[in-house]
Design a protein around this motif. Structure first.
Motif, PDB file in Angstrom:
ATOM      1  N   THR A  93       0.831  -1.209   0.000  1.00 20.30           N
ATOM      2  CA  THR A  93       0.000   0.000   0.000  1.00 20.30           C
ATOM      3  C   THR A  93       0.860   1.253   0.000  1.00 20.30           C
ATOM      4  OG1 THR A  93      -1.692  -1.195   1.267  1.00 20.30           O
ATOM      5  CG2 THR A  93      -1.860   1.204   1.213  1.00 20.30           C
ATOM      6  N   LYS A  94       2.023   1.200   0.641  1.00 17.23           N
ATOM      7  CA  LYS A  94       2.893   2.380   0.711  1.00 17.23           C
ATOM      8  C   LYS A  94       3.300   2.877  -0.677  1.00 17.23           C
ATOM      9  CE  LYS A  94       4.895   1.402   5.276  1.00 17.23           C
ATOM     10  NZ  LYS A  94       4.045   0.288   5.682  1.00 17.23           N
ATOM     11  N   THR A  97       0.435   4.970  -1.780  1.00 13.99           N
ATOM     12  CA  THR A  97       0.452   6.260  -1.090  1.00 13.99           C
ATOM     13  C   THR A  97       1.516   7.168  -1.704  1.00 13.99           C
ATOM     14  OG1 THR A  97      -0.287   5.186   0.954  1.00 13.99           O
ATOM     15  CG2 THR A  97       0.685   7.371   1.155  1.00 13.99           C
ATOM     16  N   SER A 136       7.743   9.657   2.969  1.00 11.23           N
ATOM     17  CA  SER A 136       7.616   8.633   1.935  1.00 11.23           C
ATOM     18  C   SER A 136       8.843   7.746   1.825  1.00 11.23           C
ATOM     19  CB  SER A 136       7.340   9.306   0.581  1.00 11.23           C
ATOM     20  OG  SER A 136       6.999   8.356  -0.395  1.00 11.23           O
ATOM     21  N   GLY A 196      -0.423   9.474   4.257  1.00 13.71           N
ATOM     22  CA  GLY A 196      -1.764   9.275   3.718  1.00 13.71           C
ATOM     23  C   GLY A 196      -2.781  10.193   4.378  1.00 13.71           C
ATOM     24  N   TYR A 207      -9.101   8.342   1.897  1.00 11.84           N
ATOM     25  CA  TYR A 207      -8.031   7.658   1.162  1.00 11.84           C
ATOM     26  C   TYR A 207      -8.591   6.860  -0.013  1.00 11.84           C
ATOM     27  CZ  TYR A 207      -3.717   5.003   0.417  1.00 11.84           C
ATOM     28  OH  TYR A 207      -2.588   4.451  -0.131  1.00 11.84           O
ATOM     29  N   GLY A 256      -2.954   4.421   4.865  1.00  9.47           N
ATOM     30  CA  GLY A 256      -1.945   4.646   3.842  1.00  9.47           C
ATOM     31  C   GLY A 256      -0.684   3.835   4.026  1.00  9.47           C
TER      32      GLY A 256
END
Length: 370
Positions: A93-94, A97, A136, A196, A207, A256
């Protein structure tokens, strides 16, 4: 390095003893599906998983995708079609994001080096300055998890009650940095979840809406979502270390960091889109932002593996209480591998999923360069 990539709440589970499996390689169908070498790799890396284990593969060679699936039943490994079956993808999922962040940057809604406190109303303890890029690429100095996340009261679904109120309280009253932002890589689920959260505040939406607006609709990922009810009819049940059904995870305010579900069919679409240079937001996520070690860099979300062969691979894995996953790409050769499974991130042989992906990717790249 691959231990960095797994989303694991730091809870200790009793693993028990592994059962002896009697599967033979001949039980795998290899004709016109996968090579004998790939079949051997799959057999060796999955033979110690419990019954009901299911693994879905997308093999990407020169931009062309083939799907394959196996399931353990009665101590045997059998072929199944599961490319449209949904699994939790955990920390992969990262990457999504990060892709949302890249879209925001290209639309001039923010700059990667901007500090997040300028975009949210919640005060940050000590006026700490954290940039979007640092969240990030895991150089923010934030701990892996926030100190006010209770992992004990609901171990089968540990993030469920971590709402925005708790996230904001942590930012304002308990925030702790282990280092100066930007100085060192230290993997942080909270950092990705916070990213996120901030992107949602900027757009004043949830989201899931961001995913649909920027990614899943664009790449026709019809079964990729954070809303489990939408894909309940195709969801593979997560399994604990003993092979028993276990609870799905709800990531709440930290969605996120690891709250998506998807299929190998959808992730293969996202993977092959990485090979198209016209997708500027995807290219931006793969651009190096920090050097972790002599062989590993990080972009926005993606870990970048610089191999001795001069090949450059982009990687992320994921894990939750009932699932483990991996995506691995080589845009130069347009090769890749996606693996989704209901192998618990707490299984003592969980890293076999990562090892299997790396071994298959190496075999695919070697075949390509012959």
């Amino acid at each position: 390095m691959r231990f960095f990539f797994t989303l694991i709440a730091l809870i200790i589970y009793g693993c028990g003893e592994s059962q002896t499996k009697t599967t033979t390689i001949n039980e795998l169908g290899v004709d016109n599906l996968i090579s004998k070498k790939q079949a051997n790799l799959i057999f060796e890396k999955t033979k110690e998983f419990p019954d009901h284990t299911e693994v879905a593969f997308a093999f990407i060679t020169n931009g062309f995708t083939e799907f394959y699936g196996v399931k353990r039943a009665n101590d045997s490994l059998i072929n199944i079609e599961n490319n449209t079956s949904a699994f939790e993808i955990g920390s992969i999922t990262k990457v999504f994001t990060a892709t949302l962040l890249a879209n925001f940057a290209l639309e001039n809604k923010l700059k990667l080096d901007d500090y997040i406190h300028n975009y949210i109303d919640t005060p940050i303890k000590g006026d700490k300055k954290l940039s979007f890029k640092q969240l990030s690429n895991h150089t923010s100095g934030l701990d892996r998890l926030p100190s006010n996340l209770d992992l004990i009261s609901n171990p089968n679904n540990p993030y469920k009650n971590y709402n925005e109120e708790k996230l904001e309280d942590y930012l304002s009253n308990e925030l702790f940095l282990s280092q100066q932002p930007g100085e060192k890589y230290e993997y942080s689920n909270f950092g990705a979840g916070l990213l996120g959260y901030v992107l949602c505040k900027i757009e004043r939406t949830g989201y899931q809406n961001l995913l649909e607006k920027y990614i899943t609709s664009k790449y026709e990922m019809k079964n990729s979502t954070t809303i489990r009810d939408e894909i309940e009819n195709i969801l593979v049940k997560g399994r604990d270390v003993g092979g028993n059904e276990t609870s799905n995870w709800d990531l709440a305010a930290l969605v996120g960091a690891g709250g998506m579900l998807s299929t190998t069919e959808d992730l293969a679409k996202f993977a092959t889109a990485q090979f198209d240079e016209s997708h500027k937001e995807l290219k931006l996520t793969r651009t190096k932002t920090f050097q972790i070690s002599d062989i590993t860099d990080i972009g926005l979300g993606w870990h970048i593996i610089n191999r001795k062969s001069k090949a450059v691979w982009y990687c992320h894995s994921g894990g939750t209480g009932g699932y483990s996953s991996l995506i691995l790409l080589n845009p130069d050769t347009k090769n890749g591998i996606v693996i989704l499974s209901n192998v618990s991130a707490f299984h003592p042989k969980r890293n076999n999923i990562d090892d299997l992906g790396f071994d298959i990717m190496k075999a695919i790249d070697e075949e390509y360069t012959k």
